[in-house]
Motif scaffolding. Structure first.
Motif, PDB file in Angstrom:
ATOM      1  N   LYS A   1      36.455  75.777  94.957  1.00 54.68           N
ATOM      2  CA  LYS A   1      37.586  75.992  95.865  1.00 54.68           C
ATOM      3  C   LYS A   1      37.389  77.230  96.743  1.00 54.68           C
ATOM      4  N   THR A   2      36.924  78.323  96.159  1.00 59.91           N
ATOM      5  CA  THR A   2      36.866  79.610  96.846  1.00 59.91           C
ATOM      6  C   THR A   2      35.535  79.880  97.544  1.00 59.91           C
ATOM      7  N   TYR A   3      34.455  79.343  97.002  1.00 60.15           N
ATOM      8  CA  TYR A   3      33.118  79.587  97.550  1.00 60.15           C
ATOM      9  C   TYR A   3      32.373  78.259  97.763  1.00 60.15           C
ATOM     10  N   PRO A   4      32.936  77.362  98.558  1.00 60.72           N
ATOM     11  CA  PRO A   4      32.250  76.084  98.778  1.00 60.72           C
ATOM     12  C   PRO A   4      30.905  76.327  99.465  1.00 60.72           C
ATOM     13  N   GLY A   5      29.921  75.595  99.042  1.00 59.96           N
ATOM     14  CA  GLY A   5      28.597  75.747  99.643  1.00 59.96           C
ATOM     15  C   GLY A   5      27.726  76.793  98.967  1.00 59.96           C
ATOM     16  N   GLU A   6      28.309  77.610  98.115  1.00 59.19           N
ATOM     17  CA  GLU A   6      27.535  78.614  97.378  1.00 59.19           C
ATOM     18  C   GLU A   6      27.161  78.050  96.007  1.00 59.19           C
ATOM     19  N   SER A   7      26.050  78.503  95.484  1.00 56.71           N
ATOM     20  CA  SER A   7      25.597  78.077  94.162  1.00 56.71           C
ATOM     21  C   SER A   7      25.401  79.293  93.277  1.00 56.71           C
ATOM     22  N   VAL A   8      25.304  79.055  91.986  1.00 58.81           N
ATOM     23  CA  VAL A   8      25.138  80.120  90.999  1.00 58.81           C
ATOM     24  C   VAL A   8      23.653  80.362  90.760  1.00 58.81           C
ATOM     25  N   THR A   9      23.255  81.639  90.811  1.00 57.38           N
ATOM     26  CA  THR A   9      21.873  82.001  90.520  1.00 57.38           C
ATOM     27  C   THR A   9      21.728  82.661  89.145  1.00 57.38           C
ATOM     28  N   LYS A  10      22.849  83.183  88.622  1.00 60.02           N
ATOM     29  CA  LYS A  10      22.802  83.829  87.308  1.00 60.02           C
ATOM     30  C   LYS A  10      24.195  83.792  86.701  1.00 60.02           C
ATOM     31  N   ILE A  11      24.250  83.599  85.375  1.00 62.57           N
ATOM     32  CA  ILE A  11      25.518  83.702  84.664  1.00 62.57           C
ATOM     33  C   ILE A  11      25.285  84.522  83.404  1.00 62.57           C
ATOM     34  N   LEU A  12      26.198  85.438  83.150  1.00 63.72           N
ATOM     35  CA  LEU A  12      26.142  86.322  81.995  1.00 63.72           C
ATOM     36  C   LEU A  12      27.429  86.129  81.214  1.00 63.72           C
ATOM     37  N   LYS A  13      27.300  85.977  79.905  1.00 60.43           N
ATOM     38  CA  LYS A  13      28.468  85.786  79.038  1.00 60.43           C
ATOM     39  C   LYS A  13      28.479  86.893  77.995  1.00 60.43           C
ATOM     40  N   ASN A  14      29.630  87.574  77.857  1.00 59.04           N
ATOM     41  CA  ASN A  14      29.780  88.574  76.802  1.00 59.04           C
ATOM     42  C   ASN A  14      31.198  88.472  76.232  1.00 59.04           C
TER      43      ASN A  14
ATOM     44  N   GLY B   1      21.427  82.422  68.422  1.00 60.52           N
ATOM     45  CA  GLY B   1      20.910  81.436  69.353  1.00 60.52           C
ATOM     46  C   GLY B   1      21.871  81.017  70.447  1.00 60.52           C
ATOM     47  N   THR B   2      23.007  81.691  70.558  1.00 66.22           N
ATOM     48  CA  THR B   2      23.952  81.410  71.637  1.00 66.22           C
ATOM     49  C   THR B   2      23.454  82.094  72.904  1.00 66.22           C
ATOM     50  N   TRP B   3      23.486  81.378  74.028  1.00 61.34           N
ATOM     51  CA  TRP B   3      22.993  81.990  75.261  1.00 61.34           C
ATOM     52  C   TRP B   3      23.927  83.107  75.700  1.00 61.34           C
TER      53      TRP B   3
ATOM     54  N   GLU C   1      14.592  87.010  74.514  1.00 62.26           N
ATOM     55  CA  GLU C   1      14.424  86.839  75.954  1.00 62.26           C
ATOM     56  C   GLU C   1      13.332  85.795  76.168  1.00 62.26           C
ATOM     57  N   VAL C   2      13.722  84.679  76.781  1.00 66.67           N
ATOM     58  CA  VAL C   2      12.810  83.559  76.980  1.00 66.67           C
ATOM     59  C   VAL C   2      12.539  83.408  78.472  1.00 66.67           C
ATOM     60  N   GLU C   3      11.273  83.277  78.830  1.00 66.43           N
ATOM     61  CA  GLU C   3      10.916  82.983  80.216  1.00 66.43           C
ATOM     62  C   GLU C   3      10.230  81.624  80.238  1.00 66.43           C
ATOM     63  N   LEU C   4      10.699  80.774  81.150  1.00 65.90           N
ATOM     64  CA  LEU C   4      10.119  79.453  81.302  1.00 65.90           C
ATOM     65  C   LEU C   4       9.040  79.484  82.379  1.00 65.90           C
ATOM     66  N   ALA C   5       8.214  78.475  82.418  1.00 67.06           N
ATOM     67  CA  ALA C   5       7.105  78.422  83.376  1.00 67.06           C
ATOM     68  C   ALA C   5       7.584  78.511  84.821  1.00 67.06           C
ATOM     69  N   SER C   6       8.792  77.991  85.101  1.00 71.24           N
ATOM     70  CA  SER C   6       9.332  78.024  86.465  1.00 71.24           C
ATOM     71  C   SER C   6       9.758  79.415  86.901  1.00 71.24           C
ATOM     72  N   GLY C   7       9.930  80.330  85.930  1.00 73.49           N
ATOM     73  CA  GLY C   7      10.439  81.662  86.237  1.00 73.49           C
ATOM     74  C   GLY C   7      11.874  81.839  85.788  1.00 73.49           C
ATOM     75  N   MET C   8      12.513  80.771  85.308  1.00 76.64           N
ATOM     76  CA  MET C   8      13.871  80.870  84.790  1.00 76.64           C
ATOM     77  C   MET C   8      13.856  81.731  83.539  1.00 76.64           C
ATOM     78  N   GLU C   9      14.898  82.551  83.379  1.00 80.98           N
ATOM     79  CA  GLU C   9      14.995  83.426  82.220  1.00 80.98           C
ATOM     80  C   GLU C   9      16.278  83.129  81.452  1.00 80.98           C
ATOM     81  N   LEU C  10      16.153  83.103  80.124  1.00 82.91           N
ATOM     82  CA  LEU C  10      17.283  82.830  79.245  1.00 82.91           C
ATOM     83  C   LEU C  10      17.331  83.913  78.180  1.00 82.91           C
TER      84      LEU C  10
ATOM     85  N   LEU D   1      18.924  74.068  72.903  1.00 83.70           N
ATOM     86  CA  LEU D   1      19.311  74.197  74.309  1.00 83.70           C
ATOM     87  C   LEU D   1      18.090  74.057  75.211  1.00 83.70           C
ATOM     88  N   ILE D   2      17.017  74.719  74.854  1.00 85.93           N
ATOM     89  CA  ILE D   2      15.800  74.664  75.669  1.00 85.93           C
ATOM     90  C   ILE D   2      15.248  73.238  75.718  1.00 85.93           C
TER      91      ILE D   2
END
Length: 145
Positions: free
Chosen positions: A105-118, A77-79, A62-71, A37-38
């Motif tokens: 549809k519900t939040y046009p113009g908004e973007s995702v900053t974080k997603i968590l899956k459980n 190995g599933t995110w 817990e992986v941190e990329l140079a940009s500051g993104m965290e995975l 994935l990385i």
């Protein structure tokens, strides 16, 4: 007496931080799925650090990329969580199709900053700081503002 108490308190805090800190590992020690994935999705953003945490529910990475993104990845190995770098947003390819359609549809113009899956579903944080919860079938459940 105050010095002894203060010294003991500082020692306990330092010991606690060490106990809960994960072990630093190299990228080659990540599960293959996480490395794939990385390398496919973040080829231009090198890994800056990786921590391996052995927890009651299994190993987490817990992986941190140079940009500051965290995975965060589980033991196979599933995110589990992807957080954009400060001031950035996530690419659409990490957002499940039904959730992406709901957001468009519900939040046009908004973007995702974080997603968590459980096992219960997904939690998605938007640029407007709303946290949206979806079940495991990607159906909207609630919003936290």
């Amino acid at each position: 007496m105050k010095k002894i108490v203060l010294s003991a308190l500082v020692f306990m805090m330092a010991s606690t931080a060490t106990v809960f800190a994960g072990d630093q590992i190299s990228e080659s020690e990540l599960p293959q799925r996480a490395r794939s994935l990385i390398s496919s999705c973040f080829a231009g953003d090198p890994v800056s650090s990786i921590e391996k945490d052995n927890r009651m529910r299994g190993t987490e990475y817990e992986v941190e990329l140079a940009s500051g993104m965290e995975l965060d990845f589980n033991d196979n190995g599933t995110w589990r969580k992807i957080s954009a770098a400060p001031g950035q947003t996530l690419a659409d390819n990490f957002i499940p199709e039904k959730i992406a359609a709901y957001l468009a549809k519900t939040y046009p113009g908004e973007s995702v900053t974080k997603i968590l899956k459980n096992r219960r579903g997904y939690e998605v944080e938007l640029t407007n700081n709303h946290d949206l919860h979806f079940d495991s079938s990607e159906r909207f459940v609630r919003v936290d503002r």
